[in-house]
Design a protein around this motif. Structure first.
Motif, PDB file in Angstrom:
ATOM      1  N   ASP A   1      25.234 -24.974 -77.873  1.00  0.00           N
ATOM      2  CA  ASP A   1      26.518 -23.896 -78.408  1.00  0.00           C
ATOM      3  C   ASP A   1      27.649 -24.265 -77.708  1.00  0.00           C
ATOM      4  O   ASP A   1      27.598 -25.076 -76.627  1.00  0.00           O
ATOM      5  CB  ASP A   1      26.145 -22.497 -77.762  1.00  0.00           C
ATOM      6  CG  ASP A   1      26.543 -21.331 -78.799  1.00  0.00           C
ATOM      7  OD1 ASP A   1      27.387 -21.826 -79.780  1.00  0.00           O
ATOM      8  OD2 ASP A   1      26.234 -20.152 -78.747  1.00  0.00           O
ATOM      9  N   ASP A   2      28.919 -23.732 -78.203  1.00  0.00           N
ATOM     10  CA  ASP A   2      30.050 -24.194 -77.561  1.00  0.00           C
ATOM     11  C   ASP A   2      29.993 -23.326 -76.269  1.00  0.00           C
ATOM     12  O   ASP A   2      30.622 -23.942 -75.168  1.00  0.00           O
ATOM     13  CB  ASP A   2      31.323 -23.821 -78.318  1.00  0.00           C
ATOM     14  CG  ASP A   2      31.312 -22.505 -79.153  1.00  0.00           C
ATOM     15  OD1 ASP A   2      30.474 -21.868 -78.952  1.00  0.00           O
ATOM     16  OD2 ASP A   2      32.489 -22.122 -79.544  1.00  0.00           O
ATOM     17  N   ILE A   3      30.048 -22.101 -76.365  1.00  0.00           N
ATOM     18  CA  ILE A   3      30.124 -21.324 -74.996  1.00  0.00           C
ATOM     19  C   ILE A   3      28.887 -20.399 -74.916  1.00  0.00           C
ATOM     20  O   ILE A   3      28.252 -19.826 -75.672  1.00  0.00           O
ATOM     21  CB  ILE A   3      31.351 -20.317 -75.503  1.00  0.00           C
ATOM     22  CG1 ILE A   3      32.727 -20.637 -75.913  1.00  0.00           C
ATOM     23  CG2 ILE A   3      31.601 -19.214 -74.239  1.00  0.00           C
ATOM     24  CD1 ILE A   3      33.448 -19.817 -76.526  1.00  0.00           C
ATOM     25  N   ILE A   4      28.618 -20.299 -73.311  1.00  0.00           N
ATOM     26  CA  ILE A   4      27.482 -19.339 -73.098  1.00  0.00           C
ATOM     27  C   ILE A   4      28.533 -18.285 -72.358  1.00  0.00           C
ATOM     28  O   ILE A   4      29.088 -18.742 -71.193  1.00  0.00           O
ATOM     29  CB  ILE A   4      26.400 -19.849 -71.845  1.00  0.00           C
ATOM     30  CG1 ILE A   4      25.501 -21.171 -72.843  1.00  0.00           C
ATOM     31  CG2 ILE A   4      25.514 -18.868 -71.512  1.00  0.00           C
ATOM     32  CD1 ILE A   4      24.609 -21.651 -71.898  1.00  0.00           C
ATOM     33  N   SER A   5      28.485 -17.205 -73.007  1.00  0.00           N
ATOM     34  CA  SER A   5      29.163 -16.259 -71.971  1.00  0.00           C
ATOM     35  C   SER A   5      28.341 -15.265 -71.133  1.00  0.00           C
ATOM     36  O   SER A   5      27.935 -15.549 -70.181  1.00  0.00           O
ATOM     37  CB  SER A   5      29.976 -15.128 -72.889  1.00  0.00           C
ATOM     38  OG  SER A   5      30.667 -14.390 -72.485  1.00  0.00           O
ATOM     39  N   THR A   6      27.683 -14.150 -71.762  1.00  0.00           N
ATOM     40  CA  THR A   6      26.565 -13.435 -70.920  1.00  0.00           C
ATOM     41  C   THR A   6      25.383 -14.069 -71.182  1.00  0.00           C
ATOM     42  O   THR A   6      24.379 -13.819 -70.307  1.00  0.00           O
ATOM     43  CB  THR A   6      26.479 -12.164 -71.619  1.00  0.00           C
ATOM     44  OG1 THR A   6      25.939 -12.203 -73.013  1.00  0.00           O
ATOM     45  CG2 THR A   6      27.815 -11.227 -71.732  1.00  0.00           C
TER      46      THR A   6
END
Ligand code: R5P
Length: 281
Positions: free
Chosen positions: A207-212
């Motif tokens: 994925d581009d971002i892992i946030s939570t």
């Protein structure tokens, strides 16, 4: 040209300076009693490569101050991670297009912008100077290869991330697919069953971002239930908000990796090489 960076991008800034064989400028920071920020940068050259992710509001303000501090030189701004890029539309009346607000503010005083795997490429059009996005897919492919998985399946957690997963799979010569995601709340995501046969597969969710970490934790659980042999997670930008790293590390994932666009102990591959190449062009 010299490299200047804000506080939380200092390791990446140093790597970029090394890759380009140009000096790195040391800057000092402090916070006034009222909470306002102060910085002072060292001596500059005619051209400045300013490296700053804006993963938090302090970094964003530091960057605004740094652009002003460097305005005696021509600035190329590198935004390895651009915060606010996910609010790329006015979803409800009265909301800002936050990515546009940030892009416009950062355009003043710089001559060009380089981003890394920006969440939504249309955001580039909000900069008032030429802006280019570069991709970390080759570096992530190398990292996946180093896992030694047997014919890994590269999975995107949703359709929006399918293109990036496909880029990685193409470079690696691997199979790719995507899952469907429904967001239940800010922190909860449900991954619907899909046609992907996970049984006995080594899976790398990209994925581009892992946030939570909600998206990937749920995907990993579903895939383990479907009989996957191992599930790894790899992203470009490891935000790890609200305990996101621990959430993933405790969810049965075999590994969790991110780049150094946001520096952390999970940074397993570096964006320094692709940024240096983009600057040289
Ligand atoms: C959103 O579309 C992004 O590509 C990521 O999937 C999302 O930001 C991940 O968020 P979280 O880790 O909070 O589930």
């Amino acid at each position: 040209m010299k490299v200047v960076c804000t506080e939380k991008s200092q390791v990446l800034g140093a790597k970029i300076a090394k890759a380009l064989k140009i000096p790195l400028v040391y800057s000092q920071y402090k916070t006034f009693p009222d909470g306002e920020l102060y910085l002072k940068t060292g001596s500059l050259d005619k051209e400045t490569l300013l490296v700053s992710s804006t993963a938090d509001n302090t970094s964003l303000v530091q960057l605004l101050l740094m652009i002003d501090a460097c305005d005696t030189s021509e600035i190329t701004l590198v935004l390895p991670y651009m915060g606010y890029a996910r609010q790329d539309k006015r979803f409800n009346d009265g909301e800002p297009v936050s990515s546009r607000a940030v892009a416009r503010a950062l355009s003043s005083g710089v001559s060009r912008v380089i981003t890394v795997n920006i969440h939504e490429p249309t955001v580039l059009s909000h900069f008032r100077v030429p802006a280019t996005d570069i991709s970390l897919a080759p570096e992530m492919t190398e990292w996946i290869r180093s896992l030694g998985c047997d014919e890994p399946l590269i999975l995107a957690p949703d359709k929006g991330a399918a293109r990036f997963a496909a880029d990685i799979a193409k470079i690696g010569g691997w199979e790719t697919d995507h899952l469907s995601k429904t967001r239940l709340s800010g922190e909860e995501v449900r991954i619907a069953p899909s046609a992907v046969d996970a049984k006995d597969r080594d899976i790398v969710i990209t994925d581009d971002i892992i946030s939570t970490g909600g998206t990937l934790a749920t995907a990993a659980e579903m895939l383990k239930e479907a009989g996957a042999r191992s599930v790894h997670a790899a992203c470009v930008h490891g935000v790890f908000a609200s305990g996101g790293f621990a959430r993933l590390a405790s969810s049965g994932l075999a590994s969790v990796a991110a780049s150094d666009t946001i520096e952390s102990a999970a940074s397993a591959y570096s964006a320094a090489g692709i940024i240096a190449s983009a600057v040289r062009k």
